[in-house]
Design a protein around this motif. Structure first.
Motif, mmCIF file in Angstrom:
data_model
loop_
_atom_site.group_PDB
_atom_site.id
_atom_site.type_symbol
_atom_site.label_atom_id
_atom_site.label_comp_id
_atom_site.label_asym_id
_atom_site.label_seq_id
_atom_site.Cartn_x
_atom_site.Cartn_y
_atom_site.Cartn_z
ATOM 1 N N VAL A 107 38.929 45.709 33.275
ATOM 2 C CA VAL A 107 38.262 45.507 34.577
ATOM 3 C C VAL A 107 38.170 46.828 35.341
ATOM 4 C CG1 VAL A 107 38.475 44.398 36.823
ATOM 5 C CG2 VAL A 107 38.918 43.082 34.741
ATOM 6 N N ALA A 108 39.273 47.599 35.305
ATOM 7 C CA ALA A 108 39.272 48.876 36.028
ATOM 8 C C ALA A 108 38.225 49.820 35.462
ATOM 9 C CB ALA A 108 40.660 49.510 35.962
ATOM 10 N N ARG A 109 38.100 49.864 34.103
ATOM 11 C CA ARG A 109 37.116 50.789 33.511
ATOM 12 C C ARG A 109 35.688 50.305 33.782
ATOM 13 N NH1 ARG A 109 41.018 50.463 29.202
ATOM 14 N NH2 ARG A 109 42.269 52.395 29.114
ATOM 15 N N SER A 110 35.512 48.970 33.826
ATOM 16 C CA SER A 110 34.157 48.468 34.106
ATOM 17 C C SER A 110 33.722 48.809 35.548
ATOM 18 C CB SER A 110 34.113 46.952 33.860
ATOM 19 O OG SER A 110 34.964 46.259 34.783
ATOM 20 N N ILE A 111 34.690 48.785 36.431
ATOM 21 C CA ILE A 111 34.358 49.151 37.824
ATOM 22 C C ILE A 111 33.929 50.616 37.894
ATOM 23 C CG2 ILE A 111 35.340 49.494 40.117
ATOM 24 C CD1 ILE A 111 37.095 47.045 39.607
ATOM 25 N N ILE A 112 34.635 51.474 37.111
ATOM 26 C CA ILE A 112 34.299 52.907 37.082
ATOM 27 C C ILE A 112 32.902 53.110 36.530
ATOM 28 C CG2 ILE A 112 34.891 55.134 36.048
ATOM 29 C CD1 ILE A 112 36.740 54.273 38.259
ATOM 30 N N SER A 113 32.591 52.371 35.462
ATOM 31 C CA SER A 113 31.281 52.554 34.828
ATOM 32 C C SER A 113 30.148 52.010 35.682
ATOM 33 C CB SER A 113 31.282 51.863 33.446
ATOM 34 O OG SER A 113 31.506 50.461 33.608
ATOM 35 N N ASN B 203 30.623 56.392 42.143
ATOM 36 C CA ASN B 203 31.346 56.963 43.269
ATOM 37 C C ASN B 203 32.831 56.624 43.218
ATOM 38 O OD1 ASN B 203 29.154 58.223 44.539
ATOM 39 N ND2 ASN B 203 28.522 56.280 45.496
ATOM 40 N N ILE B 204 33.187 55.651 42.398
ATOM 41 C CA ILE B 204 34.605 55.304 42.243
ATOM 42 C C ILE B 204 35.124 56.077 41.042
ATOM 43 C CG2 ILE B 204 36.259 53.455 41.806
ATOM 44 C CD1 ILE B 204 34.361 51.532 43.159
ATOM 45 N N LEU B 205 36.081 56.966 41.280
ATOM 46 C CA LEU B 205 36.569 57.860 40.235
ATOM 47 C C LEU B 205 37.758 57.249 39.460
ATOM 48 C CD1 LEU B 205 36.435 61.291 42.141
ATOM 49 C CD2 LEU B 205 34.694 60.235 40.686
ATOM 50 N N ARG B 206 38.523 56.407 40.123
ATOM 51 C CA ARG B 206 39.731 55.890 39.441
ATOM 52 C C ARG B 206 40.164 54.583 40.070
ATOM 53 N NH1 ARG B 206 45.382 59.289 38.494
ATOM 54 N NH2 ARG B 206 46.278 57.890 36.885
ATOM 55 N N VAL B 207 40.668 53.672 39.214
ATOM 56 C CA VAL B 207 41.209 52.392 39.689
ATOM 57 C C VAL B 207 42.595 52.232 39.055
ATOM 58 C CG1 VAL B 207 40.958 49.890 39.770
ATOM 59 C CG2 VAL B 207 38.923 51.366 39.943
ATOM 60 N N ASP C 153 45.030 51.117 34.499
ATOM 61 C CA ASP C 153 44.478 52.377 35.012
ATOM 62 C C ASP C 153 43.147 52.619 34.327
ATOM 63 O OD1 ASP C 153 43.925 54.986 35.923
ATOM 64 O OD2 ASP C 153 46.070 55.444 35.996
ATOM 65 N N SER C 154 42.162 53.038 35.108
ATOM 66 C CA SER C 154 40.842 53.309 34.522
ATOM 67 C C SER C 154 40.854 54.574 33.696
ATOM 68 C CB SER C 154 39.778 53.406 35.637
ATOM 69 O OG SER C 154 40.108 54.468 36.511
ATOM 70 N N ALA C 155 41.808 55.419 33.934
ATOM 71 C CA ALA C 155 41.898 56.661 33.162
ATOM 72 C C ALA C 155 42.504 56.341 31.803
ATOM 73 C CB ALA C 155 42.735 57.694 33.897
ATOM 74 N N GLU C 156 41.870 56.779 30.737
ATOM 75 C CA GLU C 156 42.317 56.455 29.398
ATOM 76 C C GLU C 156 43.609 57.169 29.046
ATOM 77 O OE1 GLU C 156 39.125 57.317 26.797
ATOM 78 O OE2 GLU C 156 37.813 55.710 27.529
ATOM 79 N N ASP C 157 43.863 58.309 29.617
ATOM 80 C CA ASP C 157 45.062 59.070 29.291
ATOM 81 C C ASP C 157 46.230 58.705 30.188
ATOM 82 O OD1 ASP C 157 43.911 60.053 31.538
ATOM 83 O OD2 ASP C 157 44.186 62.182 31.034
ATOM 84 N N ALA C 158 46.043 57.710 31.015
ATOM 85 C CA ALA C 158 47.133 57.329 31.912
ATOM 86 C C ALA C 158 48.242 56.649 31.128
ATOM 87 C CB ALA C 158 46.596 56.415 33.004
ATOM 88 N N LYS C 159 49.491 56.825 31.523
ATOM 89 C CA LYS C 159 50.665 56.234 30.881
ATOM 90 C C LYS C 159 51.065 55.005 31.647
ATOM 91 C CE LYS C 159 52.447 60.605 29.049
ATOM 92 N NZ LYS C 159 53.606 61.518 28.992
ATOM 93 N N LEU C 160 50.762 53.865 31.091
ATOM 94 C CA LEU C 160 51.109 52.613 31.750
ATOM 95 C C LEU C 160 52.614 52.484 31.788
ATOM 96 C CD1 LEU C 160 48.476 50.212 30.113
ATOM 97 C CD2 LEU C 160 48.328 51.468 32.290
#
Length: 536
Positions: free
Chosen positions: A101-107, A111-115, A127-134
């Motif tokens: 959901v977070a990545r879909s919002i970014i796509s 204007n939304i850079l990160r969720v 996290d919408s960032a793929e390299d984020a450490k959950l």
């Protein structure tokens, strides 16, 4: 009649107007009006510039606030919606779905850079960032707020919304980073548009101002020339007039203003008046020359101030004129070895004509003594002849009072006659008595057939006879009181010890003192005869 004066004017040479420095009136009007218009246009342009700039600044501020408010509202709405939709997934520990959901919002929203989604234990659940450490723990208070921050060197607005998913540990958190780069880009574009608009406005205002200045300059030049050209012509005419050209006139000027037109009319009137006055001055100068010549002739014919001695008889007289020429006259002449003739007269009026009549009467009196042999001459004959002369010469326009006397220096007998003249005063030094020699007769010149009679009187040794004209007794003081015969008799008594010349001068001095310096209103003549035969 106009003309040009050849002789230089009394005021001296004309000033060197070519040496006068400074701008002409049309130049002064043009420069002054141009500077004033430039100041006015500059002020208006400055006001317009400041007003336009302030308006753009206000528009930019409002737009910035509007876009910012929209971003805040959008972020808050999105964060609130996401917190509601994320509650179930957090409760079911469906973190994979939350990350999608977070990545879909970014796509969907560039204007939304990160969720980011945190659970109640502040662990990163999505996290919408793929390299984020959950699972990373970051202490965050579950509260609604927004702050500005930087993400990857870009300005953002960070929105935080609490997630109530029924956990006993508390609430989770939704964190959305909204980019301000688009807003700043819009602001930059708006600033560039503002500068471009201000530049165009400035160029337009400069062009309009320059055009207005050029148009105003042309109109001012035309109007100033229209006003100053007649003034220049009038100045030239004034210089001509000052140089002596009395024919200088200016034409009627139209369109230069009422004052300039009035100035031209007044100048023409002034030139006419100067011409008339100059003609009057010339006529007056000629009249003064004529009067001076007449006075010279009159003084030549009249006896001088010095006394005249004929045996025991001494005669002294003087005419004091009220004007340049007088109407009074007196004469004394030896008729033969023992008889002396004395005459005095006063022609009515003043001025040159009166002086000419008086001069002619003097000549007529002298000629009358040669008409017959001396032994046949008497006072009656002399005054009758003089009346005929006046009647033919004056033609009724001029009349004259006169008193004539023939004195015998041996016997002291005086034969006298009068025509409307004051009676002479006789003072006896021996008895100190004052008497007169009255005689009747009409004014000379009134009629050629007027009759005159003579009388006789006997003079005694030491007697004084004073003939005078009415200008003496009718002279007035400051209170308009007349000198009169009583004051004259008193002056004679007080100065009877003096010689004939000194007594004459004393009487005239007493009359001047009585008038206290007031100008004489009539001619004054005083003749004094002193009969002083030797004792036997």
């Amino acid at each position: 009649m106009t003309g040009t004066i050849v002789a230089p004017m009394e005021a001296g040479e004309l000033p060197d107007v070519a040496a006068i420095r400074g701008m002409r009136l049309d130049q002064l009007l043009f420069v002054t009006t141009g500077v004033l218009l430039a100041i006015v246009v500059g002020l208006l342009a400055s006001v317009a510039w400041v007003s336009a700039r302030a308006q753009f600044e206000e528009t930019s501020t409002r737009f910035n606030e509007h876009v910012r408010n929209q971003a805040i509202e959008l972020g808050q709405t999105l964060s609130h919606t996401l917190s509601l939709t994320s509650a179930t997934s957090l409760r079911d520990n469906n973190y994979a779905f939350l990350s999608e959901v977070a990545r879909s919002i970014i796509s969907d929203n560039p204007n939304i850079l990160r969720v980011q989604i945190y659970d109640a234990d502040s662990q990163l659940a999505a996290d919408s960032a793929e390299d984020a450490k959950l699972g990373t723990t970051t202490e965050r208070k579950p509260e609604r707020r927004w702050v500005t921050a930087l993400y990857q060197g870009k300005p953002i607005i960070e929105y935080q919304e609490p997630i109530d998913y029924g956990s006993q540990s508390g609430k989770g958190v939704v964190l959305i980073s909204y980019s301000l780069e688009g807003l700043q880009k819009q602001l930059h574009e708006l600033e560039a548009a503002k500068r471009e608009s201000l530049r165009r406005n400035a160029t337009t205002m400069a062009g309009l101002g320059l055009g207005f200045l050029l148009l105003a300059g042309v109109l001012v030049a035309i109007q100033s020339r229209r006003i100053t050209r007649p003034l220049g012509v009038l100045t030239g005419k004034v210089m001509q007039l000052a140089a002596g050209d009395l024919g200088a006139r200016t034409e009627e000027v139209r369109g230069a203003g009422r004052e300039v037109t009035t100035l031209g009319v007044v100048f023409n009137h002034m030139a006419e008046r100067i011409n008339v006055l100059l003609e009057d001055v010339r006529a007056k100068a000629q009249l003064e020359r004529d009067v001076s010549l007449a006075r010279t002739v009159q003084e030549t014919l009249l006896p001088g101030r010095e006394g005249f001695q004929a045996g025991p008889l001494r005669i002294a007289g003087l005419v004091v004129t009220a004007d340049a020429c007088g109407g009074d006259w007196w004469m004394r002449a030896s008729l033969d070895e023992r008889r002396v003739v004395v005459g005095i007269g006063d022609v009515t009026g003043h001025g040159l004509a009166t002086a000419l009549v008086a001069t002619s009467a003097t000549s007529g009196f002298t000629a009358a003594m040669t008409m017959r042999p001396p032994e046949e001459i008497n006072a009656q004959l002399l005054i009758s002849s003089l009346n005929l002369t006046m009647a033919h010469m004056g033609r009724g326009e001029h009349q004259m009072s006169s008193a004539l006397a023939v004195l015998d220096t041996q016997t002291g007998v005086i034969d006298y006659a009068s025509g409307g003249h004051p009676s002479p005063i006789v003072y006896s030094r021996s008895t100190r008595q004052v008497a007169s020699l009255p005689a009747r007769g009409a004014l000379l010149g009134a009629s050629a057939i007027s009759q005159y009679a003579s009388r006789q009187a006997q003079l005694r040794p030491g007697d004084l006879i004073v003939w005078y004209t009415d200008g003496l007794t009718e002279s007035r003081d400051a209170s308009q009181k007349q000198y009169g015969t009583q004051r004259l008799a008193a002056a004679i008594q007080a100065n009877a010890h003096l010689s004939a010349e000194a007594l004459r001068d004393a009487i005239l001095a007493d009359a001047r003192a009585f008038s206290a310096g007031l100008p004489a209103q009539d001619d004054i003549t005083v003749v004094v005869a002193e009969f002083s035969p030797a004792s036997p």
